[in-house]
Design an enzyme around this catalytic site. Structure first.
Site, PDB file in Angstrom:
ATOM      1  N   GLU A  81       0.792  -1.226   0.000  1.00  0.00           N
ATOM      2  CA  GLU A  81       0.000   0.000   0.000  1.00  0.00           C
ATOM      3  C   GLU A  81       0.829   1.284   0.000  1.00  0.00           C
ATOM      4  O   GLU A  81       0.376   2.304  -0.519  1.00  0.00           O
ATOM      5  CB  GLU A  81      -0.922   0.000   1.235  1.00  0.00           C
ATOM      6  N   SER A 479     -44.250 -31.136  45.184  1.00  0.00           N
ATOM      7  CA  SER A 479     -43.592 -31.635  46.399  1.00  0.00           C
ATOM      8  C   SER A 479     -42.149 -31.178  46.548  1.00  0.00           C
ATOM      9  O   SER A 479     -41.562 -31.341  47.618  1.00  0.00           O
ATOM     10  CB  SER A 479     -43.656 -33.164  46.429  1.00  0.00           C
TER      11      SER A 479
END
Length: 809
Positions: A81, A479
């Protein structure tokens, strides 16, 4: 003359530059904002062992400081680049001149901009991506300003962490993981060069779909690195010869904890907001234990499938028309099955001894009739018909059904069946018929000493339903609530050997309400019975008589201390679990019994750190000045204060552990007993078997299981907590504790163990059969001839158990 023209040219150029600055400079964005720039980065969710669970991000980015980015990566990007990055002042005049020449030559085509890395930073952070000379001028002006304000390293850091590199990856750190599943420092030179090839156009250089173009661009970057002296000839030759083989992170993870992860995501979003979650780069260390989570997922799925198979065949997923394009239509019709190894299959043809099935990939399989014996016709209220006698009673051509490969069966030939190409099938894989459960459930496992949730599954399949039944569903515990009534009784002076009359109980509910007449599950009565035996056998009448005597206000008060009384009413039906609770809260409440009576709250997150590694949240906030020692020199280990509130006397807590262990050893939870570990717990079944539970614990692990339909309805005849939920608990504990030594429950000071008769609760020294070791607070041991029985009047009356109480009332 030449000198004059040169001067005039220079003045003209300077004028153009001055004009550009005066025209475009004043309206440009403030480049100093980059000094405070914090890029959106990934929030990562980790399990308790540090392994990665999932990530949240709008832009998939991992910020890497410039000094942590390897030189080969920096050089690859500069070669591709901006080879003069460290030498120019923000723009590269020679590159601009070359670009202008190319643009004149290619007039009318997309022009070349010759942007430096600094210019790309200006564009990516402060400008738009439109292609115009005006934007290029603004880009150049900003580049000059950025170069004056920031160091080259800072500019490169911004660039390498911001740039988009395809496949949802922003920055080099995320791209390295996405394409090669590696950290930056582990990349080869060739892999670094490939990443540097991507800014030119990520969509054009996909390593699989555009492999040749990707290799060509990568090799061009390598040539530039060689040309600029970043790599020598040998390195270049080896890198060019290296195959481009991506190692994409799998979208479908082998290990999943979707319900747990979504619960964590919601909590973080509520606490810090969506921006922090998706952009803040948080590091979240959760409490999840991957091994236990995997066991929980498997145990819950297996248990729900087992229940579902007991209640018959509800029919195919869907039906499609047979024809030449059957595979495509099957692929479109098949949804998620949520069971590893299951496949969607199309019934192609029925035979006397089975069915030929086809799959979306064009392959075929064989489902023997003998694997369909469970597929009895489903009837309303979870009832079922007789076993099928013929394949046609179960399947029809065109049915889409789930199947699972039977690894213990060799392939079988299918005679006289031809595929679309006209070739007879030889040995064909054998499959068993399966069914996606209609029933749902959840499981939670937590550390009873800290409340840390170690495993959590909120349903059969997150892909099919995101509703989390572990933390969102309020259901009746039945229960499974009784232990809290018995714990309240212990606080009121009862002992495990106290006698309660198991006999009919009638309560006037008030004007116009009629009389309430609870009954035992067995519909039988057993007379004076010990408190322990009442809990072990889950006697409803004993429980309501006990709650009536001590008062529901005391039961509600204890439940509130345990975190369970949000909607409880002072009516006796709540003593039998008529209220509603969440599974995660009930499991934590059971954990209080085994941890010695200390309050705990379920937690899913241990610690959260921000993007800089600073701890912004931690569950354990206790001070530990000795925990930050630099080295071990034989000093005593740090002592942490125990700041958990004591909500139940440790002696009463141990008595409850002992009685709940009796539930497993001799009572309604005895299906668990064969595991051979010290385990305690309680089944729970609401009226009409709508909600079923098993909640229990080992000394260091509390586990809760719920099974029920999302739209409450009966689970069917014979189903209860012991049949639907307990097997899931058992499978989980068998795998979770299988490789660990058996640890006994811890007994606190102030408890004496007395050998008593299991039926009467009276001391039985020297008796060889029918005895147990009972836990008493010293001075509360029962004595013959001095015992009362809590009878139907609510008063303690004198009675001797064992005289005329063996029969059924």
């Amino acid at each position: 003359m030449g000198i004059v023209l040169g001067v005039l040219g220079a003045l003209s150029g300077a004028g153009v530059v001055l004009w550009a600055f005066l025209t475009f400079g004043p309206g440009l964005p403030d480049h100093t904002e980059l000094a405070q720039y914090e890029p959106p980065i990934i929030t990562r969710i980790h399990a308790g062992d540090g392994s990665l669970l999932t990530e949240y991000a709008r832009e998939r980015r991992i910020f890497v400081p410039v000094d942590q980015i390897p030189r080969k990566v920096k050089r690859a990007f500069m070669a591709a680049e901006d080879k003069n990055f460290y030498g120019h002042f923000g723009i590269d005049p020679m590159s601009i001149a070359r670009a202008m020449v190319r643009n004149i030559q290619n007039l009318g085509q997309r022009f070349h901009g010759a942007s430096t890395i600094t210019q790309q930073v200006a564009r990516n952070f402060l400008l738009t991506n439109d292609y115009s000379y005006e934007r290029k001028i603004k880009e150049a002006i900003l580049a000059l300003r950025i170069e004056k304000a920031f160091s080259k390293d800072r500019i490169l850091e911004l660039y390498l962490n911001e740039i988009y590199l395809g496949s949802r990856s922003y920055g080099v750190g995320a791209a390295a993981l996405t394409y090669f599943d590696k950290a930056l420092e582990d990349l080869t030179v060739a892999e670094a060069a490939y990443l540097a090839a991507l800014p030119k156009g990520p969509a054009n250089y996909h390593p699989i779909h555009d492999h040749d173009a990707a290799v060509g661009r990568r090799n061009w970057v390598l040539a530039q690195m060689r040309k600029n002296g970043y790599i020598d000839d040998d390195t270049w030759a080896a890198a060019v010869a290296e195959p481009l083989v991506p190692d994409f992170e799998e979208e479908e993870r082998v290990f999943r904890a979707d319900y747990f992860e979504e619960s964590v995501r919601r909590r973080i979003a509520e606490r810090y907001g969506s921006d922090a979650l998706y952009e803040g780069g948080l590091s979240v260390r959760t409490t999840l234990e991957p091994r236990l989570q995997a066991i929980a997922e498997r145990a819950l799925r297996d248990g729900l499938v087992a229940y579902d198979r007991r209640h018959g065949w509800r029919g195919p997923i869907t039906r499609i028309r047979l024809g030449r394009d059957w595979a495509e239509r099957l692929d479109a019709a098949a949804g998620p099955l949520a069971m590893p190894g299951w496949r969607s299959a199309l019934v192609m043809e029925l035979r006397d001894d089975g069915a030929v099935v086809g799959f979306a990939d064009g392959s075929f399989g064989w489902v023997p009739f003998e694997t369909m014996g469970w597929a009895r016709k489903w009837l309303p209220d979870q009832r079922f018909g007789y076993p099928p006698e013929d394949v046609s009673e179960v399947l029809a051509a065109g049915d889409v059904v789930p199947v699972e490969a039977l690894d213990d069966r060799a392939g079988e030939p299918i005679d006289d069946f031809f595929d679309e190409a006209g070739a007879a099938l030889g040995d064909t894989p054998v499959y068993g018929l399966r069914q996606i459960p209609d029933i749902q459930g959840a499981i939670v496992a937590l550390d009873p000493h800290t409340g840390r949730v170690l495993a959590l599954v909120g349903g059969f399949s997150y892909q099919r339903s995101q509703y989390n039944r572990a933390i969102q569903a309020d259901r009746q515990p039945g229960s499974a609530f009784k232990p809290f009534v018995y714990a309240a009784a212990l606080e009121e002076g009862f002992t495990p050997s106290s006698l309660i009359r198991d006999a009919p109980f009638v309560k006037d509910q008030g004007p116009g309400q009629g009389k309430w007449k609870p009954r035992n599950y067995s519909r039988k009565f057993f007379g004076p019975t010990t408190l322990r035996r009442g809990l072990e056998k889950s006697r409803n009448l004993m429980t309501v008589r006990l709650a009536d005597h001590i008062g529901m206000d005391k039961v509600i008060d204890l439940a509130a201390r345990f975190g369970l009384s949000s909607d409880m009413q002072p009516t006796l039906s709540f003593a039998l679990g008529a209220g509603e609770v969440k599974l995660i809260d009930l499991t934590a409440a059971y954990g209080v019994f085994v941890n010695g009576g200390r309050k705990i709250a379920p937690v899913l997150v241990d610690r959260i750190q921000d993007r800089y590694g600073r701890t912004v949240y931690k569950t354990d906030s206790r001070a530990c000045p000795d925990c930050d020692q630099d080295q071990w020199t034989g000093q005593a280990p740090p002592v942490l204060p125990d700041d958990r509130a004591e909500i139940l006397d440790p002696r009463h807590a141990y008595q409850m552990v002992s009685m709940l262990k009796g539930v497993v050893d001799r009572g309604s939870g005895r299906r668990i007993r064969s595991l051979g570990f010290p385990l305690a717990g309680k089944t729970g079944t609401s009226n009409e078997a709508v909600d079923t539970w098993f909640v229990g614990f080992a000394p260091d692990l509390a586990v809760g299981v719920f099974v029920g339909f999302d739209r409450p309805r009966t689970l069917g005849p014979g189903e209860q907590g012991a049949t639907a939920a307990a097997p899931i608990f058992k499978q989980f504990m068998a795998e979770a504790l299988g490789d660990q030594p058996a640890i006994p429950f811890r007994r606190p000071p102030g408890i004496v163990l007395v050998q008593v008769d299991a039926e009467t609760g009276l001391p039985a020294p020297g008796q060889t059969r029918g005895t147990i070791m009972e836990a008493f607070i010293p001075g509360t041991e029962p004595q013959p001839g001095d015992r009362g029985v809590l009878d139907g009047s609510g008063e303690l009356v004198r009675s001797d158990i064992g005289e005329g109480t063996d029969g059924i009332y």
